[in-house]
Write an enzyme that holds these catalytic residues in place. Sequence first.
Site: not given
Length: 196
Positions: A12-14, A91, A107, A109, A150, A179
């Site tokens: 959960g760092s983002n 997921k 998202n 990536h 993606d 990120e």
Amino acid sequence: MFKIGVMASGGGSNFKAIIDRIGEGDLEAQCKFLIVNNGGCGAAAHAEEYGIPVHHISGKTHPDQAEYESALLSVLDKYNVDLLILAGYMKALPQSMLRRMPNRILNIHPSLLPKFGGKGFWGIHVHEAVVAAHETESGATVHLVGEQIDGGRILAQVKVPVLPDDTPGVLQARVLEQEHNLYWKAISDYAKELSL
Ligand code: GAR
């Protein structure tokens, strides 16, 4: 002020970086919920610390597919967010969610898409593949989520060098740091594009 919901699976760092930018006033948004597919993950702990409601929804909590999808959709119904932010969510989303929020799901990536994206490329596996391919640069991509894994429109990218002695773990840490600077800004820019 627009509303976001976040989905995460791991450390959960983002997620934390986004919440911190909201707290600092850089990102003019409110985070209404966090959905996790693993109740004990670091992201859930961060959410509890910040007083953000956590919904644990997975194949284990909801073994029946229809009930699983309806649990996810009921969170969207309840909070009515403008954007859904996948921050290390590992997921694939069901079609019913994609249909509910077209062009509203983002998202991040950990590669320079379209390279090293698609089935099997997630988390540390991405960095393993980049190192094995002897790439000299890698990075991260923020993109819209569509039908193809993606494969949606790219909103922002950041590049980092791959150094000769890099292990996948060392490269992962270098990319992750970037990120955290990339995602909140991409969310902010996209919200402006949509006039949110
Ligand atoms: C991040 O590197 C993110 O880009 C990646 O998982 C990590 C989550 O870290 N996401 C994917 O691989 C999605 N396909 P975090 O939990 O510390 O934010």
